[in-house]
Scaffold this motif. Structure first.
Motif, short mmCIF file in Angstrom:
data_model
loop_
_atom_site.label_atom_id
_atom_site.label_comp_id
_atom_site.label_asym_id
_atom_site.label_seq_id
_atom_site.Cartn_x
_atom_site.Cartn_y
_atom_site.Cartn_z
N THR A 13 0.85 -1.19 0.00
CA THR A 13 0.00 0.00 0.00
C THR A 13 0.89 1.23 0.00
OG1 THR A 13 -0.08 0.19 2.40
CG2 THR A 13 -1.76 -1.20 1.38
N ARG A 14 0.25 2.36 -0.23
CA ARG A 14 1.02 3.61 -0.17
C ARG A 14 0.17 4.70 0.41
NH1 ARG A 14 -2.47 6.26 -2.97
NH2 ARG A 14 -2.76 5.97 -5.20
N PHE A 15 0.85 5.65 1.06
CA PHE A 15 0.22 6.90 1.45
C PHE A 15 0.89 7.94 0.57
CE2 PHE A 15 0.41 10.63 4.54
CZ PHE A 15 -0.85 11.08 4.20
N ILE B 105 5.70 10.56 -2.13
CA ILE B 105 5.55 12.02 -2.12
C ILE B 105 5.10 12.45 -3.52
CG2 ILE B 105 6.74 14.21 -1.72
CD1 ILE B 105 6.55 12.53 0.83
N ASP B 106 3.89 12.97 -3.60
CA ASP B 106 3.33 13.40 -4.89
C ASP B 106 3.74 14.84 -5.18
OD1 ASP B 106 2.20 10.92 -5.02
OD2 ASP B 106 0.11 11.60 -5.11
N ASP B 107 4.97 14.97 -5.70
CA ASP B 107 5.53 16.31 -5.84
C ASP B 107 5.82 16.67 -7.29
OD1 ASP B 107 7.49 14.44 -6.13
OD2 ASP B 107 8.95 15.41 -4.82
N LEU C 11 0.48 15.53 -14.53
CA LEU C 11 -0.51 15.66 -13.46
C LEU C 11 -0.66 14.36 -12.68
CD1 LEU C 11 -3.13 18.02 -15.10
CD2 LEU C 11 -1.34 18.53 -13.43
N TYR C 12 -1.20 14.53 -11.49
CA TYR C 12 -1.31 13.44 -10.51
C TYR C 12 -1.90 12.16 -11.10
CZ TYR C 12 -4.44 10.87 -7.47
OH TYR C 12 -5.17 9.89 -6.90
N THR C 13 -2.96 12.27 -11.91
CA THR C 13 -3.65 11.06 -12.37
C THR C 13 -2.70 10.13 -13.12
OG1 THR C 13 -5.66 12.34 -12.54
CG2 THR C 13 -5.66 10.24 -13.66
N VAL D 187 -6.34 2.89 -0.60
CA VAL D 187 -7.42 3.49 0.18
C VAL D 187 -7.24 4.99 0.09
CG1 VAL D 187 -8.52 3.69 2.43
CG2 VAL D 187 -7.36 1.56 1.81
N ARG D 188 -8.29 5.69 -0.23
CA ARG D 188 -8.24 7.15 -0.24
C ARG D 188 -9.63 7.71 -0.02
NH1 ARG D 188 -5.93 7.13 -6.39
NH2 ARG D 188 -7.71 6.16 -7.39
N GLY D 189 -9.73 9.02 0.03
CA GLY D 189 -11.01 9.66 0.35
C GLY D 189 -12.02 9.50 -0.77
N1 GLU Z 1 -1.64 13.11 -3.81
C1 GLU Z 1 -3.00 12.66 -3.86
C2 GLU Z 1 -3.80 13.35 -2.80
O1 GLU Z 1 -3.22 13.76 -1.80
C3 GLU Z 1 -3.02 11.17 -3.67
C4 GLU Z 1 -4.34 10.53 -3.82
C5 GLU Z 1 -4.18 9.03 -3.91
O2 GLU Z 1 -4.10 8.40 -2.86
O3 GLU Z 1 -4.12 8.51 -5.01
O4 GLU Z 1 -4.97 13.56 -2.94
#
Ligand code: GLU
Length: 441
Positions: free
Chosen positions: A4-6, A40-42, A182-184, A200-202
């Motif tokens: 998993t990842r955060f 880290i999504d940078d 971009l993030y996607t 798992v995410r919001g």
């Molecule tokens: N960087 C994204 C955010 O913070 C990650 C979302 C995800 O878990 O894919 O919303």
């Protein structure tokens, strides 16, 4: 192997909202004996700040959510460009030149006509020459992924069966006009290449998930399992998003909230399991089950963290808090009796300083008018400090003999005279720590 990842963007501090995401991903990995990655999504160089990267790590460390490795998207840009190239080769990627104002106008028109505001794919009709002309005039366009207009379905770990009509979703922009990934796109490539098995995410990401599933499949990968947790609201059900700034983990830490109190609450809040204080990570991991979480918005009240913090502290032995006891000013030789006296009477460790001040300086006596004479007489029977374990029993017995008072009428005025408070520790354990009794002087 569960991985998993955060994946926070380093554009701010971790708050209670994204803590939930971090914790759930952590617990899934640990429960399965798998790997937990801090990603880290940078990819946004303007908004990403190194100080936030450090802060995120500190906050996760403080909580004990230790990661197995760190990945940084800014160091993987080539991988994302490779994937973009592949999508181009498949005819699933196209350049579009509309300005934000033009897009806005299109959306308004669609809404006026009662249609969903989905990008109309006008850019697909452009010929080579038109594209060149637009590029010369406006600079590079954005790159959109061409969705297959079908239903996108998955079994969500929290939401259950999900089915989204891709025709109701705009082709997502994966690369900006200035070339920024971009993030996607970055997330899809990472989740695939890092072997992520569970995301798992919001629930604000549900539509993203639909498009990411298609992009993954286009790139020849099988999507991971997804679970979308509900968003937190305030105690009255009000949106929390604006207040999340003040619910940063570092603020809670400053206020004295203990990590296990925060984790105990966040690992169960919104699930059908009761919130109970857990004493260590193993206990939290043991009882965690994502399928027990509800899709309904989850109410969060910061006040709930304090009773849990108090309860956690009551169970600690001196060794765990020696530094904090010393920091409150308590001399080494008194640390053990002081902690034994104070620990059941604090909500956070910040309260230690107050109890120590009381021991060291004595309290401003609290004496009701009708007790004035009684207290004065009692004080003549109290020798000066130091006191021992029997001092309270000896003194109250002598006062009882001299005045005839007993029970609450005897004990309460004496407690108030010595501590300035109606409630507090056992007087027998407090008295040996009193260096000064102001009511005596
Ligand atoms: N960087 C994204 C955010 O913070 C990650 C979302 C995800 O878990 O894919 O919303």
């Amino acid at each position: 192997m569960t991985t998993t990842r955060f994946a926070p963007s380093p554009t701010g501090y971790i708050h209670v909202g994204n803590l939930r995401t971090a914790l759930m991903n952590f617990l899934i990995a640990r429960k399965a004996g798998g790997t937990f990655i801090l990603r880290i999504d940078d990819t946004d160089p303007e908004r990403s700040k190194e100080e936030y990267v450090d802060a995120i790590k500190q906050d996760l460390d403080w909580l004990g959510l230790h990661w197995d490795r760190v990945e940084r998207q800014s160091q993987r840009l080539e991988r994302y460009h490779d994937a973009a190239e592949r999508l181009r080769g498949m005819g699933r990627f196209y350049e579009a030149f509309e300005t934000p104002t033009e897009l806005d106008l299109k959306r308004k028109k669609q809404l006026n006509m009662g249609r969903p505001p989905v990008y109309d794919r006008a850019a697909l009709d452009l010929g080579e020459a038109e594209r060149d002309a637009l590029r010369a005039e406006r600079g590079n366009g954005v790159w959109r992924f061409k969705l297959e207009r079908e239903r996108i379905e998955w079994t969500d770990g929290i939401l259950g069966e999900i089915s989204i009509d891709a025709a109701s979703v705009s082709d997502p922009v994966l690369i900006r006009g200035d070339g920024q990934i971009l993030y996607t796109l970055a997330s899809v490539v990472d989740d695939t290449e890092m072997g992520i098995t569970d995301v798992v995410r919001g629930s604000d990401h549900v539509t993203n998930t639909a498009t990411q599933i298609q992009i993954m499949r286009a790139l020849g990968a099988e999507p991971p399992r997804f679970a979308h947790h509900s968003l937190l609201t305030g105690p009255q059900g009000e949106a929390l998003s604006k207040r999340l700034g003040v619910l940063a983990l570092r603020d809670l830490r400053e206020q004295g909230v203990q990590p296990m109190a925060l984790l105990s609450l966040m690992a169960r809040l919104g699930s059908s399991d009761p919130v109970e204080l857990r004493h260590d990570m193993a206990e939290l991991i043991e009882g965690f089950d994502i399928s027990r979480f509800s899709s309904a918005p989850t109410r969060f009240d910061v006040k709930d963290l304090f009773p849990l913090t108090g309860r956690y502290l009551h169970g600690l032995d001196l060794n765990t808090v020696r530094a904090e006891v010393a920091a409150a000013g308590v001399p080494d030789d008194l640390a053990a009796p002081f902690w034994a006296m104070a620990r059941d009477n604090i909500t956070t460790l910040h309260d230690l300083a107050g109890w120590w001040a009381l021991c060291r300086d004595g309290a401003e006596p609290l004496v009701a008018d009708e007790d004035r004479e009684f207290v004065a007489q009692a004080m003549t029977l109290l020798p000066p400090p130091p006191y021992g374990p029997d001092s309270w029993a000896d003194w109250t017995a002598a006062v009882k003999d001299a005045t005839g008072r007993k029970g609450k009428a005897l004990f309460m005025p004496l407690r108030k005279a010595l501590t300035g408070q109606e409630r507090g520790p056992e007087m027998a354990t407090l008295m040996p720590l009193l260096q000064v009794v102001r009511a005596r002087d």
